[in-house]
Scaffold this active site. Sequence first.
Site, PDB file in Angstrom:
ATOM      1  N   ARG A 118     -17.316  22.711  -5.286  1.00  0.00           N
ATOM      2  CA  ARG A 118     -17.232  21.387  -4.661  1.00  0.00           C
ATOM      3  C   ARG A 118     -15.794  20.840  -4.675  1.00  0.00           C
ATOM      4  NH1 ARG A 118     -21.063  23.612  -3.687  1.00  0.00           N
ATOM      5  NH2 ARG A 118     -23.225  22.973  -3.882  1.00  0.00           N
TER       6      ARG A 118
ATOM      7  N   SER B  67     -26.067  14.464  -2.835  1.00  0.00           N
ATOM      8  CA  SER B  67     -25.879  14.540  -4.288  1.00  0.00           C
ATOM      9  C   SER B  67     -24.661  13.721  -4.707  1.00  0.00           C
ATOM     10  CB  SER B  67     -25.681  15.988  -4.728  1.00  0.00           C
ATOM     11  OG  SER B  67     -26.844  16.750  -4.470  1.00  0.00           O
TER      12      SER B  67
ATOM     13  N   GLU C 201     -19.371  14.107  -7.079  1.00  0.00           N
ATOM     14  CA  GLU C 201     -19.177  15.017  -5.954  1.00  0.00           C
ATOM     15  C   GLU C 201     -18.704  14.233  -4.729  1.00  0.00           C
ATOM     16  OE1 GLU C 201     -22.031  17.845  -3.184  1.00  0.00           O
ATOM     17  OE2 GLU C 201     -22.384  17.809  -5.337  1.00  0.00           O
TER      18      GLU C 201
END
Length: 326
Positions: free
Chosen positions: A181, A231, A322
Amino acid sequence: MNQFEELKNVLPEIKENISLKDYSTFRIGGIAKYFLIAKNKEELKIAIKKAKELKIPFKLLGAGSNTLIDSNGFDGLVIVFKSAPKSEDFIIQTENDFCVVQVEAPWPLFFLVKEAERNSLTGLEWAVMIPGTLGGAINGNAGAFGQSMGEQVVEVEVLEINNDSIQEKVLQNQDCDFRYRFSVFKNNPNLLILSAKIKLKKGDEKAIKEQIKENLAHRQGKHPKGFSVGSIFKNYAGEISEAILNEYPDLKNMLSKGQVPAGYLIDQCGLKGKTIGGAKVSDEHANFIINNNNASSDDVLMLIDLIKKEVQNKFGIVLEEEIKKF
């Protein structure tokens, strides 16, 4: 002539005082003083050059699917880089064992998945139902089902913005620093993604369709409804104390597979359904925050802070966001 008039001279479609809520999957965001949808890289370059000339701060916004936009807005120019892809633009070249496709950064991931399937190309099945654009997926090295965007990237065409120049550059995969990520582009406003070459492989049409169908069913069953940005936190792959592992045996099995899902940690803290203002931890998936009732960015940030403190207190783990803050 005021600033807006000067901008409008070279950017006829620029607008003033536009709410950014409509450009966020969270439906959160304040007012942009100036706002432009750039339809190609030439318009993007003109906009940036003029903003720099007039000393106007500027930001580039993608599809708003992994971004928390400040409810206080932005006192400058917000540029949305957006183009309408067509099937005939999906041009495939064969290089060694791979099929390489040149793809524009604003193209939605769902379009790429569809075109790859239509051409019996495998490698993007994991991206089904992930919102956002190719540029955003490269920026945050998006991924699912054990695969990620960085694995498909051959090279990335960027605009590099310096104090006295704007120039186009091409970065090879190894220059992009793809990690979980993360990429060299994340939180770097001086590198703007224009396009990329991605590599796919010829596959069996039936198998590709089946994999997409399976992934789609998984995501539809698991991901909550409502306005969100996906997320919130990265999954965890670091150290966990022996005492915690003994108390929560499930963690050993998760770590043996590489990662502990952030949603599991948040759920174990009893935070599903927790609300602050209009922001709510999803009842369905604890790593999602839902805009439940006209939430502000501050509501979301306070809820993020609470989650991080509770998880750290319980497990000794510091969760990392994230999402990007805009």
